[in-house]
Design an enzyme around this catalytic site. Structure first.
Site, PDB file in Angstrom:
ATOM      1  N   ASN A  16      39.454 -11.885  19.426  1.00 28.95           N
ATOM      2  CA  ASN A  16      39.052 -10.601  18.802  1.00 28.95           C
ATOM      3  C   ASN A  16      37.719 -10.079  19.328  1.00 28.95           C
ATOM      4  O   ASN A  16      36.692 -10.758  19.208  1.00 28.95           O
ATOM      5  CB  ASN A  16      38.911 -10.784  17.294  1.00 28.95           C
TER       6      ASN A  16
ATOM      7  N   TYR B 125      53.348  -5.752  17.568  1.00 34.09           N
ATOM      8  CA  TYR B 125      52.282  -5.652  18.580  1.00 34.09           C
ATOM      9  C   TYR B 125      52.244  -6.897  19.460  1.00 34.09           C
ATOM     10  O   TYR B 125      52.352  -6.816  20.682  1.00 34.09           O
ATOM     11  CB  TYR B 125      50.910  -5.437  17.908  1.00 34.09           C
TER      12      TYR B 125
ATOM     13  N   THR C  85      46.154 -10.787  25.014  1.00 24.95           N
ATOM     14  CA  THR C  85      45.546 -11.210  23.746  1.00 24.95           C
ATOM     15  C   THR C  85      45.938 -12.642  23.372  1.00 24.95           C
ATOM     16  O   THR C  85      47.008 -13.124  23.764  1.00 24.95           O
ATOM     17  CB  THR C  85      46.020 -10.246  22.629  1.00 24.95           C
ATOM     18  N   ASP C  86      45.092 -13.280  22.576  1.00 21.65           N
ATOM     19  CA  ASP C  86      45.433 -14.622  22.066  1.00 21.65           C
ATOM     20  C   ASP C  86      46.577 -14.575  21.048  1.00 21.65           C
ATOM     21  O   ASP C  86      47.155 -15.607  20.709  1.00 21.65           O
ATOM     22  CB  ASP C  86      44.198 -15.300  21.451  1.00 21.65           C
ATOM     23  N   GLU C  87      46.897 -13.364  20.558  1.00 25.33           N
ATOM     24  CA  GLU C  87      47.956 -13.270  19.542  1.00 25.33           C
ATOM     25  C   GLU C  87      49.331 -13.640  20.079  1.00 25.33           C
ATOM     26  O   GLU C  87      50.264 -13.845  19.299  1.00 25.33           O
ATOM     27  CB  GLU C  87      48.010 -11.851  18.964  1.00 25.33           C
TER      28      GLU C  87
ATOM     29  N   PHE D 141      38.983  -3.877  11.876  1.00 24.92           N
ATOM     30  CA  PHE D 141      38.299  -4.495  10.737  1.00 24.92           C
ATOM     31  C   PHE D 141      36.789  -4.231  10.690  1.00 24.92           C
ATOM     32  O   PHE D 141      36.281  -3.679   9.696  1.00 24.92           O
ATOM     33  CB  PHE D 141      38.562  -6.010  10.762  1.00 24.92           C
TER      34      PHE D 141
ATOM     35  N   GLY E 287      53.189 -10.532   7.155  1.00 28.90           N
ATOM     36  CA  GLY E 287      53.237 -11.517   8.253  1.00 28.90           C
ATOM     37  C   GLY E 287      51.868 -11.875   8.810  1.00 28.90           C
ATOM     38  O   GLY E 287      51.772 -12.361   9.941  1.00 28.90           O
TER      39      GLY E 287
ATOM     40  N   THR F 237      55.245  -7.479  21.780  1.00 31.56           N
ATOM     41  CA  THR F 237      55.305  -6.641  23.001  1.00 31.56           C
ATOM     42  C   THR F 237      54.235  -7.062  23.999  1.00 31.56           C
ATOM     43  O   THR F 237      54.453  -6.975  25.213  1.00 31.56           O
ATOM     44  CB  THR F 237      55.175  -5.133  22.678  1.00 31.56           C
ATOM     45  N   LYS F 238      53.082  -7.537  23.509  1.00 29.73           N
ATOM     46  CA  LYS F 238      52.081  -8.060  24.462  1.00 29.73           C
ATOM     47  C   LYS F 238      52.613  -9.336  25.124  1.00 29.73           C
ATOM     48  O   LYS F 238      52.436  -9.543  26.325  1.00 29.73           O
ATOM     49  CB  LYS F 238      50.744  -8.349  23.757  1.00 29.73           C
TER      50      LYS F 238
HETATM   51  P1  NAD Z   1      42.420   0.604  22.192  1.00 28.58           P
HETATM   52  O1  NAD Z   1      43.553   0.914  21.274  1.00 28.58           O
HETATM   53  O2  NAD Z   1      41.026   0.852  21.733  1.00 28.58           O
HETATM   54  O3  NAD Z   1      42.595   1.419  23.555  1.00 28.58           O
HETATM   55  C1  NAD Z   1      43.836   1.530  24.200  1.00 28.58           C
HETATM   56  C2  NAD Z   1      43.760   2.663  25.205  1.00 28.58           C
HETATM   57  O4  NAD Z   1      45.021   2.741  25.888  1.00 28.58           O
HETATM   58  C3  NAD Z   1      43.500   4.035  24.564  1.00 28.58           C
HETATM   59  O5  NAD Z   1      42.497   4.721  25.276  1.00 28.58           O
HETATM   60  C4  NAD Z   1      44.860   4.738  24.687  1.00 28.58           C
HETATM   61  O6  NAD Z   1      44.762   6.152  24.798  1.00 28.58           O
HETATM   62  C5  NAD Z   1      45.408   4.115  25.955  1.00 28.58           C
HETATM   63  N1  NAD Z   1      46.868   4.207  26.018  1.00 28.58           N
HETATM   64  C6  NAD Z   1      47.760   3.891  25.032  1.00 28.58           C
HETATM   65  N2  NAD Z   1      49.010   4.139  25.451  1.00 28.58           N
HETATM   66  C7  NAD Z   1      48.920   4.594  26.730  1.00 28.58           C
HETATM   67  C8  NAD Z   1      49.872   5.000  27.700  1.00 28.58           C
HETATM   68  N3  NAD Z   1      51.189   4.986  27.440  1.00 28.58           N
HETATM   69  N4  NAD Z   1      49.439   5.403  28.912  1.00 28.58           N
HETATM   70  C9  NAD Z   1      48.107   5.419  29.190  1.00 28.58           C
HETATM   71  N5  NAD Z   1      47.148   5.050  28.307  1.00 28.58           N
HETATM   72  C10 NAD Z   1      47.554   4.647  27.094  1.00 28.58           C
HETATM   73  O7  NAD Z   1      42.621  -0.901  22.633  1.00 28.58           O
HETATM   74  P2  NAD Z   1      41.537  -2.047  22.923  1.00 28.58           P
HETATM   75  O8  NAD Z   1      41.192  -2.709  21.653  1.00 28.58           O
HETATM   76  O9  NAD Z   1      40.464  -1.494  23.780  1.00 28.58           O
HETATM   77  O10 NAD Z   1      42.437  -3.067  23.778  1.00 28.58           O
HETATM   78  C11 NAD Z   1      42.548  -2.913  25.178  1.00 28.58           C
HETATM   79  C12 NAD Z   1      43.423  -4.017  25.727  1.00 28.58           C
HETATM   80  O11 NAD Z   1      42.855  -5.282  25.429  1.00 28.58           O
HETATM   81  C13 NAD Z   1      44.836  -4.047  25.123  1.00 28.58           C
HETATM   82  O12 NAD Z   1      45.734  -4.381  26.150  1.00 28.58           O
HETATM   83  C14 NAD Z   1      44.772  -5.141  24.081  1.00 28.58           C
HETATM   84  O13 NAD Z   1      46.049  -5.734  23.886  1.00 28.58           O
HETATM   85  C15 NAD Z   1      43.804  -6.095  24.749  1.00 28.58           C
HETATM   86  N6  NAD Z   1      43.034  -6.949  23.832  1.00 28.58           N
HETATM   87  C16 NAD Z   1      42.351  -6.397  22.791  1.00 28.58           C
HETATM   88  C17 NAD Z   1      41.563  -7.211  21.967  1.00 28.58           C
HETATM   89  C18 NAD Z   1      40.752  -6.634  20.799  1.00 28.58           C
HETATM   90  O14 NAD Z   1      40.170  -7.389  20.053  1.00 28.58           O
HETATM   91  N7  NAD Z   1      40.661  -5.310  20.646  1.00 28.58           N
HETATM   92  C19 NAD Z   1      41.508  -8.581  22.219  1.00 28.58           C
HETATM   93  C20 NAD Z   1      42.240  -9.119  23.290  1.00 28.58           C
HETATM   94  C21 NAD Z   1      42.987  -8.282  24.093  1.00 28.58           C
HETATM   95  O1  DAU Z   2      43.078 -11.479  18.619  1.00 30.43           O
HETATM   96  C1  DAU Z   2      43.026 -10.366  19.454  1.00 30.43           C
HETATM   97  C2  DAU Z   2      43.526  -9.149  18.707  1.00 30.43           C
HETATM   98  O2  DAU Z   2      42.491  -8.773  17.799  1.00 30.43           O
HETATM   99  C3  DAU Z   2      43.862  -7.991  19.633  1.00 30.43           C
HETATM  100  O3  DAU Z   2      44.957  -8.340  20.429  1.00 30.43           O
HETATM  101  C4  DAU Z   2      44.201  -6.717  18.828  1.00 30.43           C
HETATM  102  O4  DAU Z   2      44.405  -5.619  19.722  1.00 30.43           O
HETATM  103  C5  DAU Z   2      43.048  -6.417  17.902  1.00 30.43           C
HETATM  104  O5  DAU Z   2      43.348  -5.294  17.096  1.00 30.43           O
HETATM  105  C6  DAU Z   2      42.733  -7.624  17.013  1.00 30.43           C
HETATM  106  O6  DAU Z   2      43.860  -7.876  16.110  1.00 30.43           O
HETATM  107  P1  DAU Z   2      43.612  -8.227  14.558  1.00 30.43           P
HETATM  108  O7  DAU Z   2      44.840  -7.862  13.825  1.00 30.43           O
HETATM  109  O8  DAU Z   2      43.066  -9.601  14.416  1.00 30.43           O
HETATM  110  O9  DAU Z   2      42.387  -7.200  14.267  1.00 30.43           O
HETATM  111  P2  DAU Z   2      42.065  -6.229  13.022  1.00 30.43           P
HETATM  112  O10 DAU Z   2      40.719  -5.641  13.312  1.00 30.43           O
HETATM  113  O11 DAU Z   2      43.159  -5.304  12.718  1.00 30.43           O
HETATM  114  O12 DAU Z   2      41.930  -7.236  11.793  1.00 30.43           O
HETATM  115  C7  DAU Z   2      41.054  -8.367  11.838  1.00 30.43           C
HETATM  116  C8  DAU Z   2      41.266  -9.165  10.562  1.00 30.43           C
HETATM  117  O13 DAU Z   2      40.761  -8.392   9.454  1.00 30.43           O
HETATM  118  C9  DAU Z   2      42.709  -9.439  10.245  1.00 30.43           C
HETATM  119  O14 DAU Z   2      42.813 -10.736   9.659  1.00 30.43           O
HETATM  120  C10 DAU Z   2      43.087  -8.368   9.218  1.00 30.43           C
HETATM  121  C11 DAU Z   2      41.787  -8.140   8.480  1.00 30.43           C
HETATM  122  N1  DAU Z   2      41.528  -6.788   7.943  1.00 30.43           N
HETATM  123  C12 DAU Z   2      41.724  -5.730   8.792  1.00 30.43           C
HETATM  124  C13 DAU Z   2      41.458  -4.444   8.370  1.00 30.43           C
HETATM  125  C14 DAU Z   2      41.662  -3.247   9.265  1.00 30.43           C
HETATM  126  C15 DAU Z   2      41.052  -6.615   6.658  1.00 30.43           C
HETATM  127  O15 DAU Z   2      40.851  -7.582   5.905  1.00 30.43           O
HETATM  128  N2  DAU Z   2      40.763  -5.338   6.248  1.00 30.43           N
HETATM  129  C16 DAU Z   2      40.952  -4.249   7.033  1.00 30.43           C
HETATM  130  O16 DAU Z   2      40.647  -3.115   6.580  1.00 30.43           O
END
Ligand code: NAD
Ligand code: DAU
Length: 332
Positions: free
Chosen positions: A177, A148, A121-123, A188, A273, A151-152
């Site tokens: 995102n 989060y 992730t970019d985070e 979100f 944070g 750990t990434k």
């Molecule tokens: P998600 O939470 O929707 O899915 C995560 C999956 O991993 C789930 O199916 C869960 O059951 C599985 N999992 C969790 N712990 C596990 C374990 N110990 N063993 C096996 N499986 C396990 O997550 P996502 O949003 O699809 O993100 C997927 C990957 O992409 C992550 O590594 C995340 O850091 C990365 N990522 C996400 C975003 C985003 O915007 N969602 C952006 C950039 C990178």
């Molecule tokens: O940037 C990549 C990341 O994007 C991934 O690594 C993460 O796995 C993914 O969850 C996402 O992280 P964010 O924390 O940016 O996503 P989230 O959807 O939780 O929130 C997006 C923005 O919206 C953030 O600024 C918080 C805000 N928010 C979130 C929720 C759930 C709200 O304002 N209201 C809400 O109800």
């Protein structure tokens, strides 16, 4: 034709990636997923059983992992605890899965000499100021904020160390995102869409000035497949689609697309944070791999996502009440 082990393939991006691979290539796929609260087996329904199988298990279980890695030509690692808000209330699952799980996979690919791609992730770079002209590049130092993202970041550093110390053939990607179908309603965009569909007001953290850099999950999948095919071992690729928007603008767009008043939402307690802004400079990835995002019209992508949630209530409704109850406990 290859056999891919895809971890976390029952989650949001992982399930989009599985469908992308089965559609675009001749590869076969095994998903290893622990089926946590974030997984949904329905996201993988209807896939060809001759080319796809699901193993329910933990990526930190060395025995299960060793067998599956031994049978694969490449591993694509999506599995993670992925939600910042959850990491603030209970960091342990993040340490277990993101750090120990990634370590377990790295030891297995090291033993079996298997190609590995780590999805990150970019985070890991921390956040930017709103007016800062800079965006994240491959050279930006790591500075994660939350349990989060830390750990990434740690998992990325493990991958880099296994490349350098043990010659593991691994690539990394750091993406911004994602949005699109099959995303858990804790996040979100799906939270706000399903709040409207469910009859409760959307919830905006703080003033909503925080900026996220949106990319469609289908574009992320295409980038990961391209890196798997053409990426250079040891290299990090930044993946983004120039999609910076503040949260207030995104929420107002959702409300307008759903025929609601753009002010029909609640301001709730801000995230502790809370990172201010993320922004990816993906120039090098595009130049080196020839990958380009296709879903560049955010409003069109958002409209399709609204339609998907409206048409798939059976997919999200069973977990909606519990998700909202958990947010209510912390005033969000
Ligand atoms: P998600 O939470 O929707 O899915 C995560 C999956 O991993 C789930 O199916 C869960 O059951 C599985 N999992 C969790 N712990 C596990 C374990 N110990 N063993 C096996 N499986 C396990 O997550 P996502 O949003 O699809 O993100 C997927 C990957 O992409 C992550 O590594 C995340 O850091 C990365 N990522 C996400 C975003 C985003 O915007 N969602 C952006 C950039 C990178
Ligand atoms: O940037 C990549 C990341 O994007 C991934 O690594 C993460 O796995 C993914 O969850 C996402 O992280 P964010 O924390 O940016 O996503 P989230 O959807 O939780 O929130 C997006 C923005 O919206 C953030 O600024 C918080 C805000 N928010 C979130 C929720 C759930 C709200 O304002 N209201 C809400 O109800």
């Amino acid at each position: 034709m290859s056999h891919l082990l895809i971890t976390g393939g029952a989650g949001f991006i992982g399930s989009n990636f599985v469908r992308h691979v089965l559609r675009e290539t001749g590869h076969t796929v095994t998903v290893l997923d622990r089926m946590t609260y974030a997984a949904n087996e329905a996201s993988l329904a209807g896939l060809d059983p001759a080319r796809f199988g699901l193993v329910v298990g933990d990526i930190a279980d060395a025995v299960v992992v060793d067998d599956l890695v031994g049978a694969a030509d490449a591993v694509v690692h999506f599995a993670a605890e992925s939600h910042n808000d959850n990491s603030l209330s209970d960091p342990w699952p993040f340490v277990h899965t993101n750090l120990i799980g990634t370590y377990t996979l790295l030891e297995a690919v090291r033993r079996h000499r298997t190609r590995f791609h780590h999805v990150s992730t970019d985070e890991v770079f921390g956040d930017l100021q709103l007016e800062d002209p800079q965006r994240f590049t491959e050279e930006t130092p790591y500075n994660p904020s939350s349990p989060y993202s830390s750990t990434k970041a740690g998992s990325d550093l493990l991958v880099r160390a296994w490349v350098r110390s043990f010659g593991v053939e691994a690539t990394l990607s750091n993406c911004s995102n994602n949005y699109g179908p099959y995303q858990h309603v804790e996040k979100f965009i799906p939270r706000q869409i399903t709040n409207v569909l469910w009859g409760v007001r959307p919830k905006l953290y703080g003033e909503g000035r925080n900026v996220r850099d949106w990319i469609h999950a289908e574009d992320h999948s295409a980038a990961v497949l391209r890196i798997l095919e053409a990426g250079a071992p040891g290299r990090t690729y930044l993946v983004g689609a120039d999609g910076e928007l503040d949260n207030l603008t995104v929420l107002r767009t959702i409300l307008r697309l759903m025929g609601r008043d753009e002010d029909d939402f609640d301001h709730v307690r801000d995230r502790a944070g809370h990172d201010l802004r993320y922004a990816i400079d993906g120039t090098r990835t595009r130049a080196e791999l020839g990958w380009e995002p296709r879903y560049t019209d955010f409003e069109a992508g958002l409209r399709a996502t609204v339609d998907w949630y409206a048409g798939h209530r059976e997919w999200w409704e069973p977990v909606k009440a519990a998700t909202e109850a958990k947010y209510a406990e912390v005033g969000q």
